[in-house]
Design an enzyme around this catalytic site. Sequence first.
Site, short mmCIF file in Angstrom:
data_model
loop_
_atom_site.label_atom_id
_atom_site.label_comp_id
_atom_site.label_asym_id
_atom_site.label_seq_id
_atom_site.Cartn_x
_atom_site.Cartn_y
_atom_site.Cartn_z
N ARG A 36 0.83 -1.20 0.00
CA ARG A 36 0.00 0.00 0.00
C ARG A 36 0.87 1.27 0.00
O ARG A 36 0.53 2.26 -0.64
CB ARG A 36 -0.95 0.01 1.21
N GLU B 31 2.26 1.66 -3.40
CA GLU B 31 1.21 2.13 -4.32
C GLU B 31 1.02 3.64 -4.18
O GLU B 31 0.73 4.33 -5.17
CB GLU B 31 -0.09 1.40 -3.96
N SER C 216 15.45 14.55 1.39
CA SER C 216 16.37 13.49 1.80
C SER C 216 15.60 12.32 2.40
O SER C 216 14.68 12.49 3.18
CB SER C 216 17.37 14.01 2.82
#
Lengths: 173, 173, 173, 173, 173, 173, 173, 173, 173, 173
Positions: J119, J122, J145
């Site tokens: 997830r 995604e 960063s």
Amino acid sequence: MEGQHQRRSSIAAIAAERPNLASIDPSMLDRLPAYSATLFEAKTQRRLTFEQIAEALGRSEVAVAALFYGQARATPEDAARLAQLLGLSAESPLASQMVGFPDRGRAGPMPPVEPLIYRLYEIVQNYGYAFKAVMNEKFGDGIMSAICFKSTVEKEVDETGAPWVVITLKGKW
Amino acid sequence: MEGQHQRRSSIAAIAAERPNLASIDPSMLDRLPAYSATLFEAKTQRRLTFEQIAEALGRSEVAVAALFYGQARATPEDAARLAQLLGLSAESPLASQMVGFPDRGRAGPMPPVEPLIYRLYEIVQNYGYAFKAVMNEKFGDGIMSAICFKSTVEKEVDETGAPWVVITLKGKW
Amino acid sequence: MEGQHQRRSSIAAIAAERPNLASIDPSMLDRLPAYSATLFEAKTQRRLTFEQIAEALGRSEVAVAALFYGQARATPEDAARLAQLLGLSAESPLASQMVGFPDRGRAGPMPPVEPLIYRLYEIVQNYGYAFKAVMNEKFGDGIMSAICFKSTVEKEVDETGAPWVVITLKGKW
Amino acid sequence: MEGQHQRRSSIAAIAAERPNLASIDPSMLDRLPAYSATLFEAKTQRRLTFEQIAEALGRSEVAVAALFYGQARATPEDAARLAQLLGLSAESPLASQMVGFPDRGRAGPMPPVEPLIYRLYEIVQNYGYAFKAVMNEKFGDGIMSAICFKSTVEKEVDETGAPWVVITLKGKW
Amino acid sequence: MEGQHQRRSSIAAIAAERPNLASIDPSMLDRLPAYSATLFEAKTQRRLTFEQIAEALGRSEVAVAALFYGQARATPEDAARLAQLLGLSAESPLASQMVGFPDRGRAGPMPPVEPLIYRLYEIVQNYGYAFKAVMNEKFGDGIMSAICFKSTVEKEVDETGAPWVVITLKGKW
Amino acid sequence: MEGQHQRRSSIAAIAAERPNLASIDPSMLDRLPAYSATLFEAKTQRRLTFEQIAEALGRSEVAVAALFYGQARATPEDAARLAQLLGLSAESPLASQMVGFPDRGRAGPMPPVEPLIYRLYEIVQNYGYAFKAVMNEKFGDGIMSAICFKSTVEKEVDETGAPWVVITLKGKW
Amino acid sequence: MEGQHQRRSSIAAIAAERPNLASIDPSMLDRLPAYSATLFEAKTQRRLTFEQIAEALGRSEVAVAALFYGQARATPEDAARLAQLLGLSAESPLASQMVGFPDRGRAGPMPPVEPLIYRLYEIVQNYGYAFKAVMNEKFGDGIMSAICFKSTVEKEVDETGAPWVVITLKGKW
Amino acid sequence: MEGQHQRRSSIAAIAAERPNLASIDPSMLDRLPAYSATLFEAKTQRRLTFEQIAEALGRSEVAVAALFYGQARATPEDAARLAQLLGLSAESPLASQMVGFPDRGRAGPMPPVEPLIYRLYEIVQNYGYAFKAVMNEKFGDGIMSAICFKSTVEKEVDETGAPWVVITLKGKW
Amino acid sequence: MEGQHQRRSSIAAIAAERPNLASIDPSMLDRLPAYSATLFEAKTQRRLTFEQIAEALGRSEVAVAALFYGQARATPEDAARLAQLLGLSAESPLASQMVGFPDRGRAGPMPPVEPLIYRLYEIVQNYGYAFKAVMNEKFGDGIMSAICFKSTVEKEVDETGAPWVVITLKGKW
Amino acid sequence: MEGQHQRRSSIAAIAAERPNLASIDPSMLDRLPAYSATLFEAKTQRRLTFEQIAEALGRSEVAVAALFYGQARATPEDAARLAQLLGLSAESPLASQMVGFPDRGRAGPMPPVEPLIYRLYEIVQNYGYAFKAVMNEKFGDGIMSAICFKSTVEKEVDETGAPWVVITLKGKW
């Protein structure tokens, strides 16, 4: 001659006792959590099907099999019933491992090389956008959960006597 | 001010007329057969859902959507009804293309990048071996066909009012 | 009403004239040599099956189809006969392209996404080492040529009336 | 000098006794089910070819080799006959493993790195669409089963004395 | 009848004039520099083999072919001679493009799908470590340059009349 | 001080005795057949180069190295001579393993990560189509065998004293 | 004869005028931002090296080349100077595109197929952990920035007259 | 309380003794040659930095680290000095392994997953074509050697006190 | 001279007017839905930041940017407001496209080649299991939704004046 | 009966004592540094959550979990406190391993197969360019960063009682 006859019989006997009993080959164990080996071994020794275990646990067969393959988490209830059913020591580390958080998704390679599992993959490959379009028209924009999710596998026989598999996937929208 | 108000209204009107109508973005067309563009365009212009088309053709919604995405072959009957329903010329090359043999499997990349389709892929990844084990115990060694295959998508609402998607996959063993 | 009836009829008529005629979708053309489009188009217009073309050329159906997909080289004889059969101008650049050296292997992705072709791939995946072991025992160490190679596809019907595909692969050792 | 001569002879003798006997290298075992090692070892010790085993089991050589590589399931009959032929204990876990459900498709990497198996892969890569087109024209839309499937490997010698491999793939449509 | 006869003859005539002339299919052009299309087109029109061009340029055939495929840089001398030989305008942007710095390595996919090129790849796959071991023993630790590199392709015929390809790769250590 | 001096000397002595002797690192063994370890170990202990072994066996150095890496099959003659040369027991399973059928292609990853082997890969990547075009013009359509194949590695020194590697690949057309 | 001589000369003249001028092949443009084509074209027409442009802009050659390939952002100052130097209209959309935010990393495939760029990749592959170990010992745990980063390319000639490339990578820790 | 205090101190003491000492985790050893484990272990026990070892061997730190990771070959001199410095037995197989021919390129995956090494990879990805263009303008067509190659890592501190890494890559053209 | 000065000024003026305005390069458009080009173009012409658009729509900046990149669906309200804000015709097909169902996940390759986006990917690669472990301890077994999900990007400045990005990801469990 | 009851109770008791305690399955250990096994084992035995450990160390939970998975370096302070808290010997090699330099990025495959981690992946896939656009508009060109980086995971409950995960990623620009 006798001996040969007996050998053949004993294997036939084995086959008769366990016509269809899913087990696990040792070469597959490194893709699974440590407790899978123990669970499958006990299941084989006691000649239990997933149907029998599912009934004892009050869960679906798919859920139980997923638990054996390390894709689902056992509730403490599940773990206790499984330990009793399979004759495992409740104090063994196994019990606490089963109620740990599964590291899902490692049971096999993707794309699947196993033909039966590949067929399911192929359904996603071919019908994926068709499923999406129909769901979007029925539910609007959104997603079907693969986690808040139930599944069953049933057998149907059509009028010609041919068997059909019916998989039901039910996920929260 | 008037103008603004009207603009907003006209779009709201569009939305009211087509709450959920699956269409296709031009950027996706190169993954689909040539006739997909024509079919989807006509579907959008006539504001037809897959449910309405499926009813007219006497097939399931999933089968009709698969046909639009080039994953299934139209029978001449299907082609004739679709041409009539969508107002397409029956003599156009489109009709004969639709009854050609589909070059399946190209609708999208695998693993899927579309989240909704990925969820189905994830089900195969996580539950693949569980499905196999249960099927093997129920049917013996063999395979579920992904070709001699039917599928439906239904909507269920649970007691809390939450919607659930129910996908049924039915394949010959 | 008349019109509708006619439309349906005309498509049914098309279907009747060409029950099974392999054609090519425009979206597939960029994977094929430039002459493939012309050959397939002419084949479709003249309603010729590969069986008919193979007979006219005195080659196997598979060889002719491979030539259409740019996987085999036409002999000048083949090119001349094809030009005549399909009504192509013998002076067109097409003729000289067909007798060029094919850039093989680009017709589709590997692993195949097309289910029918995937089944052949799966046979190699599952039975590859079995084929190798049997060939090694029959022929010793060596290799079966995939170039000095002939192939046929035949249809057989078993006692229950079910059709079987019989593919024969014959390669020099 | 004597010693050397004898050494050479003993290996030549080995070679004479087993001109072509497929065995398995230990480094390949982790891709195969646990029983493969036992089966191949026994086959080597008894100097049996797949042809001899196939005859004893009443199955094709390819099917037997596939069973050794874990790609096919042994019937209890097969298992009993194999145990007898190879001198294995019928009570060993091996017998029950062999009648388990195979986890197919893991015997080697895809694309194959073994040249002989690559040639078969190359045939699918180059001729896949040609096979599909010919099958579609002969059978309509559909698919050839890679599971309900039989296969043989035969040796033919042409008029110049050159050997040819003839592989027959027969799958239900 | 006449017409047919003539058609066949004209193609046969083409074939007679150019038994083996490497050309390039338009579908391959997007993997090559812009000038490749022009060079191959002119080569085909003038019916020149790489052998003839190589002789005119005083370079090896492989080097000339590599230049056509955009894998080598033309010297101004090469460019001038090529322009003259192929009838290209020396002022065209083509000439200056050819003396640009090649963006090498894009001519085809790796692993190669073209069977002939795959055979070379297979040699590296199978014999790579054998070549390395022999070179290390002959030269010590180090590397063979693939840039400061010459190559030839020759034809040999053995005592049975069978042709052999002899590729020589010569790279600075 | 003495001690240090001696240590240095003993290693220098080792280096003097074996200026360039290809051996094998244990971490590479899992990619090779089981007998490779034994062969390389014996070669190292006897301080033999592939040149010396090749001379004793009457084969090319590349062929011998390929045999050590499991890419080629030893004839019984080869196996007997190697056993004698390396002091291996002719009755050991090693001898029969070496005359088994090699499972080729697993010696290293592709694309190669070893820089020396990558250079050969790069030659195929850059010059593949050039080789193909020249071969097609010289031999027509067809293929160079990578199996019916011989290869040598030679050292040449140019007028400036710089060493060049000359690899000859000779394959049947 | 005259004509030929002149042709050769004119190309030689071109070569003399621009011994080493990096340009860009049209087939590479789809991997680059839209303004790259314009910049390279203008650079070629004005026969400017990156060294000359770098001097005019007061930046390093590598930075300027990175800007041309769309890997760096032009400051408004850079854009104004470039427009002036290359004779571009300051009002063109190009100017505003150049000061947009680059979508970095698309200039070529990884692993690189271009041999020169592959050599840099190979340095990372082989020496990556060596660099890390040395940096960790010199700087502790942390990272070298690839963004807050400067780079130069210099030419050195050693005592034997051989040229060496010296690349300096300087990144904030 | 005392005990706790001491524990903390002893670890702080360790840290004080070895502020930055590159070692190797056991889980990484299977990617490295067999002697790497021994070298790193000895380095850790003697608390030596690569700087100290490099000074003792008269080579650069990067070269020494590369040797530890199996990417470079030790000269017999290097091996003797290392054995002395690290207290290794000069007669151990380690010494002869270190002067063997390295199987380079296996130290880690590509693309790198280690962030510090990924930054170097990213530099190649983003600036690869910029480096190539500048080198081509400075040197003409050709290549920078990654084998005939030297490298250093230095620390610089800018006016704000911020540390910078300066990597110099120097390769023969 | 004047002209030059003005040119520089006009670009500086552009830069002054739009210090930081995200736009889209034409070479990226084929990964995005058809309406993205129109939206970004209008945004650039009107010099609107995502912050301004987000304010006008009453949504977060990330949500608006996701909508521009085709990753989110516009409500009819959003579409109407956007059309008004950007001066688009409400009757254009664009409006209805924006309220279609997005085909998500195609905006860029994975792993990302863009350094800024790669940093986010690297966070998932390095901290993924750490996030999972902490979430499991806080929430039990389950999953964080990436669909029922909100996100913001904020700027913070620390005591040294250095800017920090603060991304908040908020997903339903 | 008693026994059964007790078994169930004891597991329920375990579950009651450790409702949510992240542990590690042995099958995952080969992707982690050697000390991970020891740390997780001690954490499980002492029934400590990451929250408790984080509090004791004065660091965030995510940082502590990352340390357990080998993605972060322990300071000597951290190591000392951890040793005390988990009852580890401060003189064990573990302590010095923990303060070594981590070889980051190996904890799991990418793309992630674990659904919870997928997830997060995604989110990067779908929102990556949206994040970049918003950051560019807020900060200009640059990068966030992933090393100079802090992160927290919090639980929020909305008005309907539903739990939400709030992940905060804070990185220096």
